[in-house]
Design a protein around this motif. Structure first.
Motif: not given
Length: 138
Positions: A57-78
């Motif tokens: 994005t070009g923005y240096a940021c600071r972390i305010l808080a953890p939001l969540m952990t996402a887990r998912y699956r998808f297909m790639r050519s391999q």
């Protein structure tokens, strides 16, 4: 065999708007999403998230808080990929550069009600719901 990947990213908010990036996905579709990426050697999730958001994005940021952990699956050519993404709520500290032109098509600050209509991935919609819940607490 399922490959495993990790990544970290951020939901960046400023003056009631959130920052989205437009990318081309594996299927060649142009989609709006949140900035994220893979760790470099020796990086933990927080450092990865801050670096990736800045690169995309070009923005240096600071972390305010953890939001969540996402887990998912998808297909790639391999084959199938099982991905875990750690997400953080952030705010920008300063504009430090431009988005990575090889990866990011555009960057846009959008009102939350507009963002919800732009997001297409189920995991992004879950993240957006977590962001809205966090916004009510902060």
């Amino acid at each position: 065999m399922t490959a495993r990947e990790t990544a970290s990213g951020g939901v960046v908010r400023r003056r009631g708007k959130i920052l989205l990036v437009r990318v081309e996905n594996l299927a060649g579709e142009k989609v709006w999403t949140f900035p994220k990426g893979h760790p470099e050697a020796g990086e933990g999730p927080r450092k990865t998230a801050l670096r990736e958001v800045e690169e995309e994005t070009g923005y240096a940021c600071r972390i305010l808080a953890p939001l969540m952990t996402a887990r998912y699956r998808f297909m790639r050519s391999q084959g199938q990929v099982s991905k875990t993404v750690r997400w953080f709520l952030m705010e920008p500290e300063k504009k430090v550069g431009k988005p990575d032109p090889g990866e990011i098509l555009s960057v846009r600050w959008v009102a939350p009600e507009k963002a919800e209509g732009l997001l297409r991935y189920p995991s992004d919609l879950k993240l957006f719901a977590a962001y809205k819940r966090a916004g009510r607490r902060s």
